[in-house]
Structure formats: structure tokens, C-alpha cells
Design a protein around this motif. Sequence first.
Motif, short mmCIF file in Angstrom:
data_model
loop_
_atom_site.label_atom_id
_atom_site.label_comp_id
_atom_site.label_asym_id
_atom_site.label_seq_id
_atom_site.Cartn_x
_atom_site.Cartn_y
_atom_site.Cartn_z
N LEU A 49 1.20 -1.33 0.03
CA LEU A 49 -0.12 0.11 -0.72
C LEU A 49 0.51 1.52 -0.41
CD1 LEU A 49 -2.78 -0.73 2.00
CD2 LEU A 49 -3.20 -0.08 0.13
N PHE A 50 1.99 1.19 0.86
CA PHE A 50 2.48 2.72 0.83
C PHE A 50 3.61 2.68 -1.14
CE2 PHE A 50 6.09 4.54 2.08
CZ PHE A 50 6.00 5.77 2.94
N ALA A 51 4.48 1.63 -0.82
CA ALA A 51 4.94 1.63 -2.78
C ALA A 51 3.63 2.13 -3.09
CB ALA A 51 5.03 0.05 -2.98
N ILE A 52 2.56 1.90 -3.17
CA ILE A 52 1.91 2.85 -4.19
C ILE A 52 1.44 3.62 -4.13
CG2 ILE A 52 -1.01 2.25 -5.30
CD1 ILE A 52 -0.56 -1.07 -4.43
N GLY A 53 1.36 4.08 -2.88
CA GLY A 53 0.80 5.75 -2.87
C GLY A 53 1.82 6.60 -3.13
N VAL A 54 2.90 6.17 -2.47
CA VAL A 54 4.16 6.51 -3.26
C VAL A 54 4.29 7.00 -5.05
CG1 VAL A 54 6.70 6.77 -4.02
CG2 VAL A 54 5.93 6.02 -1.28
N TYR A 55 3.93 6.23 -5.11
CA TYR A 55 3.34 5.75 -6.86
C TYR A 55 2.27 7.15 -7.31
CZ TYR A 55 2.47 4.73 -11.99
OH TYR A 55 2.27 5.27 -12.49
N ALA A 56 1.62 6.60 -6.63
CA ALA A 56 -0.06 7.91 -7.32
C ALA A 56 0.35 9.43 -7.12
CB ALA A 56 -1.21 7.70 -6.21
N VAL A 57 1.69 9.53 -5.67
CA VAL A 57 1.79 10.64 -5.47
C VAL A 57 2.95 11.31 -6.91
CG1 VAL A 57 3.04 12.31 -3.87
CG2 VAL A 57 1.15 10.61 -3.31
N LEU A 58 3.86 10.02 -7.06
CA LEU A 58 5.36 10.82 -7.63
C LEU A 58 3.70 10.31 -9.13
CD1 LEU A 58 7.66 8.90 -6.57
CD2 LEU A 58 7.80 11.63 -6.60
N ALA A 59 3.03 10.16 -9.93
CA ALA A 59 2.89 10.10 -11.22
C ALA A 59 1.54 11.16 -11.40
CB ALA A 59 2.24 8.17 -11.75
N ARG A 60 0.75 10.88 -10.66
CA ARG A 60 -0.77 12.07 -10.88
C ARG A 60 0.05 13.41 -10.90
NH1 ARG A 60 -3.67 8.53 -12.54
NH2 ARG A 60 -5.33 7.34 -11.48
N ARG A 61 -0.64 13.73 -11.99
CA ARG A 61 -0.69 14.98 -12.43
C ARG A 61 -2.27 16.38 -11.17
NH1 ARG A 61 -0.59 16.14 -18.73
NH2 ARG A 61 -0.07 18.05 -17.86
N ASN A 62 -2.91 15.73 -11.17
CA ASN A 62 -4.18 16.03 -10.86
C ASN A 62 -3.81 16.22 -8.68
OD1 ASN A 62 -6.99 16.49 -9.52
ND2 ASN A 62 -7.96 15.79 -11.62
N ALA A 63 -4.31 17.43 -8.24
CA ALA A 63 -3.68 17.53 -7.05
C ALA A 63 -4.34 16.75 -6.14
CB ALA A 63 -4.02 19.38 -6.63
N VAL A 64 -6.02 16.66 -6.33
CA VAL A 64 -6.65 15.85 -5.68
C VAL A 64 -5.84 13.98 -6.04
CG1 VAL A 64 -9.36 14.88 -5.40
CG2 VAL A 64 -8.93 17.39 -5.89
N LEU A 65 -5.92 13.63 -7.12
CA LEU A 65 -5.40 12.57 -6.60
C LEU A 65 -4.14 12.64 -6.41
CD1 LEU A 65 -6.28 11.29 -10.11
CD2 LEU A 65 -7.38 10.83 -8.42
N VAL A 66 -3.36 13.17 -6.32
CA VAL A 66 -2.42 13.25 -5.09
C VAL A 66 -2.02 13.10 -3.42
CG1 VAL A 66 -0.14 15.11 -4.20
CG2 VAL A 66 -0.71 14.40 -7.04
N LEU A 67 -3.30 14.02 -3.14
CA LEU A 67 -4.02 13.96 -2.06
C LEU A 67 -4.53 12.56 -1.72
CD1 LEU A 67 -5.73 17.20 -1.21
CD2 LEU A 67 -3.90 16.50 -1.04
N MET A 68 -5.00 11.56 -2.65
CA MET A 68 -4.93 10.26 -2.15
C MET A 68 -3.96 9.11 -2.09
SD MET A 68 -8.96 9.89 -5.15
CE MET A 68 -9.76 10.77 -5.57
N GLY A 69 -3.05 9.79 -2.85
CA GLY A 69 -1.98 8.65 -2.24
C GLY A 69 -1.73 9.06 -1.50
N VAL A 70 -1.79 10.11 -0.74
CA VAL A 70 -1.03 10.53 0.49
C VAL A 70 -1.83 9.39 1.61
CG1 VAL A 70 -0.77 12.11 2.45
CG2 VAL A 70 -0.50 12.74 -0.36
N GLU A 71 -3.54 9.43 1.26
CA GLU A 71 -4.03 8.92 2.08
C GLU A 71 -3.50 7.26 2.26
OE1 GLU A 71 -6.03 10.28 3.86
OE2 GLU A 71 -5.66 11.85 3.01
N LEU A 72 -3.93 6.94 0.69
CA LEU A 72 -3.00 5.58 0.90
C LEU A 72 -1.62 5.05 1.22
CD1 LEU A 72 -3.49 4.37 -2.83
CD2 LEU A 72 -4.68 3.51 -0.91
N MET A 73 -1.21 5.96 1.69
CA MET A 73 0.16 5.85 2.37
C MET A 73 0.35 6.11 4.06
SD MET A 73 3.19 7.90 1.16
CE MET A 73 3.00 9.53 0.12
N LEU A 74 -0.90 6.83 4.01
CA LEU A 74 -1.57 6.88 5.53
C LEU A 74 -1.95 5.74 6.29
CD1 LEU A 74 -2.84 10.49 6.02
CD2 LEU A 74 -0.75 9.79 7.32
#
Lengths: 137, 171
Positions: A13-38
Motif C-alpha cells: 500500500l505504501f509503495a502504491i501511495g508513493v507511485y500515486a503521489v509521484l505520477a499523478r498530475r491532478n492535485a486531488v489524486l495526489v492527496l489520495m496517494g497521501v491517504e494510501l500511505m497514511l
Amino acid sequence: MHLAVPLVIASALFAIGVYAVLARRNAVLVLMGVELMLNAVNLLLVAFDVYLRDTLHTGQALTLFVITIAAAEIGLGLAIVLAVFRGSATIDLDLLRTLADHDDGPDHDGPDLDAPDADEDHDTTIGRQAQRSGSPP
Amino acid sequence: MTGLDVVIGLLGLVAVGAALMVAVTRQLVHAALWLVVCLAAVAGCFLVLTAEFLAWVQVLIYVGAIVVILLFGLMLTRAPIGPVTDLSRPRRLLAGTVAVAVGAVIVTALLMAFGGATIDLSGAPQGDATTTGTVIFRAWVLPFEIISLLLLSALVGAIALSRASGDEVDS
């Protein structure tokens, strides 16, 4: 029950969150990646709390605090995202380059520090962003 | 390999698959809905680990509040309905490499330290409401109060951020 199972789930889950934060361009999707890491951290905390049979239940108390901080973070983050959207009509993180070095470099005529010039510079920046977002990627 | 291993393994598969969909889907609203699936599966993992109270807090706060706020954010920023092609950066291969490296480091470290350990789930539940409430309001009451102050200040800050930009539009 093996402790390894929740550990592997949390790492994935943490690795997927890191990928979402690094690869996504939409700011709301980046926040979703942070939620995955948490959430990965929450799962680790609960697993180790149960594994150690902690009488103070440190892991579960910290998980509650992490959930609360995540709620605060998502509220503030979305307020900032909406403010940015009102200012520049996009939340694409690749287009929001107002704080970055501009391409035209230091040979800009006159200092930008006084207020009217700064306002004009802001407007042209928005125009440039609109131009960029209109052009095909 | 007990039944609980199988249950938490299946819940973990659901969580990881839904998280992958959050990270790669091309439809913005679907990403938020896959996040619901992922968070609910993690809540199921909490239930298997006998942390009942945290599981329901997870469902209430994450699924009930945070995902709804995220959906509001998507709608207020005029998220397009339907597939969008440029939701990810061109350098997603680099991002994937970094993510795989981070995951590999974490999982290697954890498994080298705790690879053969087993959780003893017999006896009373570790995290029912009585236990968690007693612990929170006895040992952790000061951090609890500080965290409530932080939440309050974050809400006030969010309102202030929204109002300030609204005044600029009005004037």
C-alpha cells in the motif's frame, strides 16, 4: 496468524501511495496517494500493537491520532487546492509553475518587485498557463 | 497457515488491487470510489486483527468523511466525467521505479526483522471500545486534547483560506 501478511500488505500500500503521489498530475489524486500511505502506516501500527500486546495500546492510540491528522490534512489540502483553482483555473501540478524559474530567465525588463508590475506578471503567467493547457500534450 | 491468514490475505489482495486502481485509473471519480474499496478492505484487516473500534472509526472517518470531501473537491474543480488521458505524468516509469524501490526496501527490512513472527489472537480482543476508550482517556488524554486543538485550528484555517479568496473575488 503470521505477522508477515499485514507487513507485506502495508508495504505494498505504501509503495502504491508513493507511485500515486509521484505520477499523478491532478492535485486531488495526489492527496489520495497521501491517504494510501497514511493507511499503510495505520495497518502497520495496528499489526504491531496486536503483536506486542502492548498494555498502553500505543499503536492503536497513534492510529486514532493519524486518522484525525489525516482528516485535518485533507480539509486544509482541499481548501488550498480550491484556492489555487480559483486563482489559476487549473489544478494540474505540471502547469502550476508560478513559483518556478521562468523560461525567459533573468533578462526581464525592469524589476518585478513593485506591485503593478507583479500583477501584470501574474496575469501573463496565467495567460501562459491557459495557452499551455490548450496546446496538445 | 490458518483461516485468519487466508482471510487477511484476501482482504489485503482487495486493498492492494483497489489501491492500484486508485493509482492508475483514467477516470477521476472512479479513483475516489476505488479508494472507498481500499479503505474498507483495510478496515476489514483491522477487524481481523481484533481492533474493532479502529475499524469502525476507519469506516466512519475515512469512508464517510474523507472520501466525501475528496469527491467534493473533484466536483468543485470541475473534474471531467469519463476517461482522461493525461492524468499521469510522462515520467511515470521513473515514478514506478522509485515506488518499487521504496516498497522493496520497506518489505525487506520488515521481513528480515519480523519474518517468522506470529500474532497470538487468542483471548480478549485487543481493541474493543472499552479497551481503547480506557487507554485513550487514561494514558493518552493529553495528546488527545492537543490533537483536538490541531483539528480545530485546521478547520479554522480551511475556512480562513476559503474566505480570503472569496473576498478577493468580491472586491
